[in-house]
Design a protein around this motif. Structure first.
Motif, short mmCIF file in Angstrom:
data_model
loop_
_atom_site.label_atom_id
_atom_site.label_comp_id
_atom_site.label_asym_id
_atom_site.label_seq_id
_atom_site.Cartn_x
_atom_site.Cartn_y
_atom_site.Cartn_z
N LEU A 148 0.52 -0.95 -0.28
CA LEU A 148 0.03 0.07 -0.12
C LEU A 148 1.22 0.74 0.24
O LEU A 148 2.28 1.08 0.22
CB LEU A 148 -0.60 0.24 1.69
N PRO A 149 0.00 2.14 -0.71
CA PRO A 149 1.42 3.84 -0.44
C PRO A 149 1.41 4.20 0.80
O PRO A 149 0.83 3.69 1.33
CB PRO A 149 0.46 4.95 -1.55
N LEU A 150 2.96 4.58 1.41
CA LEU A 150 3.28 5.34 2.57
C LEU A 150 4.20 5.82 2.73
O LEU A 150 4.96 6.46 3.26
CB LEU A 150 3.43 3.88 2.99
N ALA A 151 3.33 7.38 2.00
CA ALA A 151 3.74 8.34 1.87
C ALA A 151 4.16 9.06 3.46
O ALA A 151 2.89 8.59 4.11
CB ALA A 151 3.52 9.49 1.41
N ALA A 165 7.63 14.07 4.87
CA ALA A 165 9.04 14.56 4.19
C ALA A 165 8.32 14.55 3.06
O ALA A 165 8.48 15.46 1.89
CB ALA A 165 9.54 13.46 4.87
N ASP A 166 7.86 12.96 2.78
CA ASP A 166 7.26 12.38 1.41
C ASP A 166 5.81 13.36 1.23
O ASP A 166 6.71 14.09 -0.31
CB ASP A 166 6.98 11.57 0.89
N ASP A 167 5.25 14.00 1.42
CA ASP A 167 4.08 14.13 0.98
C ASP A 167 3.46 15.46 2.60
O ASP A 167 3.04 14.97 3.05
CB ASP A 167 3.04 13.94 0.63
N PRO A 168 3.55 16.14 3.06
CA PRO A 168 3.85 17.02 3.93
C PRO A 168 2.89 17.41 4.15
O PRO A 168 1.88 17.42 5.20
CB PRO A 168 4.07 18.55 3.56
N ASP A 169 1.14 17.99 3.16
CA ASP A 169 -0.11 18.10 3.84
C ASP A 169 -0.84 17.16 3.65
O ASP A 169 -2.19 16.61 4.27
CB ASP A 169 -0.30 19.44 2.44
N GLY A 170 -0.53 15.85 2.85
CA GLY A 170 -1.20 14.51 3.35
C GLY A 170 -0.49 12.95 4.28
O GLY A 170 -1.58 12.41 3.81
N HIS A 180 -8.91 10.95 13.05
CA HIS A 180 -8.31 11.01 12.41
C HIS A 180 -8.39 11.96 11.44
O HIS A 180 -9.28 12.45 10.81
CB HIS A 180 -8.43 9.45 11.08
N ASP A 181 -6.94 12.72 10.75
CA ASP A 181 -7.39 14.48 10.30
C ASP A 181 -6.89 14.58 8.61
O ASP A 181 -5.52 15.05 9.19
CB ASP A 181 -7.37 15.36 10.56
N ASN A 182 -7.30 13.83 7.87
CA ASN A 182 -6.06 14.00 6.56
C ASN A 182 -4.29 13.59 6.96
O ASN A 182 -3.55 14.19 6.40
CB ASN A 182 -5.73 16.09 5.92
#
Length: 355
Positions: free
Chosen positions: A120-123, A126-131, A150-152
């Motif tokens: 599964l995707p595991l950003a 650091a990879d995705d600061p917003d989400g 949970h929030d975004n």
């Protein structure tokens, strides 16, 4: 969960082991090859007996006995694939907080074992600061209580959930049949993957057909659930009473159960578990897990194996005076929802392979 053994002496190991009790080799888990490695020191690094061509170091959180995962010795990142998702950890100078955080990390690392094996995707942030996926493990402030949620991509877990007595009190107050740290993680990460695999992949209509329209007011739906409870016939279409509160919660609850089933079936497969009750003349309660659920099998294969195993372990638990291991009912409607989640994961994996 797979089975592991010490490469130095053959002793069977748990996923959480740090030291082989038979031969005293230091142990470390390497997610790249899904093996627990017996280690030998080489300068400031470690050489794995099962992967001797490279040198490794422990995740920085091993210094607090909160992690046993390995990373490359020359890696710039000091944290492992699981720990680099932590945004906030408790004050480890307090012994109680440190003990609670260690329990939380045990559960979180089992979660990441499953997420990594499912591909599964595991950003992270650091990879995705917003989400990106991140965790805050928080103690209650003087003026209130921390709410797990949970929030975004940001998952908050109340530190008190690592207190067994406190968690059992909350379970009883909320009339829940099951409440664990691992269950919390699996549920909350379901919200994250609803965003990634449903919303972001434009599968909203297919999801709504099974789980309902998530555009209904979330806060109002939760308040209605807490005021009125679940419908009397909720078990016909939902895995839990809480799943009836809102389509997002139904998805997250079902997602958590999918992870429960996949990981437990892998354990059963690794042990060669076979269920064949002597009084079962039809074979309906017989099962043999002859497939790895992380790699193959339909949702029907999983459910056909799961139901007899759950019944058998529930019976064993009752023989010990314990509550049921799996106190839930899988109706056709719930199985269809599990099948949808299975299809999301398969589609994500195929998309990555095609790319």
């Amino acid at each position: 969960m797979n089975l592991f053994n010490c490469q130095a002496c053959g002793q069977m190991l748990y996923f959480e082991n740090r030291l082989c009790e038979r031969c005293s080799h230091r142990l470390g888990y390497l997610p790249d090859d899904d093996r627990m490695h017996a280690l030998e020191a080489e300068g400031d690094a470690w050489r794995a007996l099962g992967a001797p061509d490279a040198l490794y170091k422990f995740c920085a959180n091993a210094g607090q006995d909160a992690c046993n995962w390995l990373i490359a010795a020359d890696a710039a990142e000091p944290l492992c694939a699981a720990c680099r998702h932590n945004r906030t950890i408790p004050d480890v100078s307090h012994p109680t907080a440190l003990a609670q955080w260690r329990k939380i990390e045990l559960a979180k690392h089992r979660l990441f074992y499953t997420l990594i094996k499912l591909g599964l995707p595991l950003a992270n942030r650091a990879d995705d600061p917003d989400g990106g996926l991140a965790f805050d493990f928080l103690d209650d402030p003087p003026e209130g209580a921390v709410m797990t949620g949970h929030d975004n991509g940001l998952i908050t877990l109340a530190l008190k959930e690592a207190d067994d007595a406190e968690r059992e009190t909350r379970r009883t107050q909320l009339h829940e049949p099951y409440r664990t740290l691992l269950g919390h993680f699996r549920h909350e990460v379901g919200h994250y993957y609803w965003d990634r695999l449903v919303r972001d992949e434009d599968r909203l209509e297919a999801c709504r057909a099974l789980f309902g329209d998530e555009r209904q007011d979330y806060a109002a739906a939760l308040q209605r659930h807490y005021d009125q409870g679940a419908p009397a016939d909720w078990q016909q279409g939902f895995i839990s009473a809480y799943a009836t509160s809102h389509p997002w919660e139904d998805f997250a609850e079902t997602w958590a159960h999918y992870l429960h089933i996949v990981d437990t079936l892998e354990t059963a497969h690794a042990f060669g578990v076979r269920v064949r009750p002597m009084v079962d003349h039809t074979g309906d309660l017989s099962a043999r897990v002859d497939f790895n659920p992380y790699r193959r099998g339909t949702i029907a294969d999983m459910v056909d194996a799961w139901l007899p195993i759950a019944f058998a372990v529930n019976s064993i638990n009752r023989s010990m005076g314990q509550a049921d291991f799996y106190p839930f009912i899988l109706t056709p409607a719930v199985i269809a929802k599990l099948g949808f989640i299975h299809s999301l994961i398969i589609a994500d994996r195929r998309a990555k392979t095609a790319a």
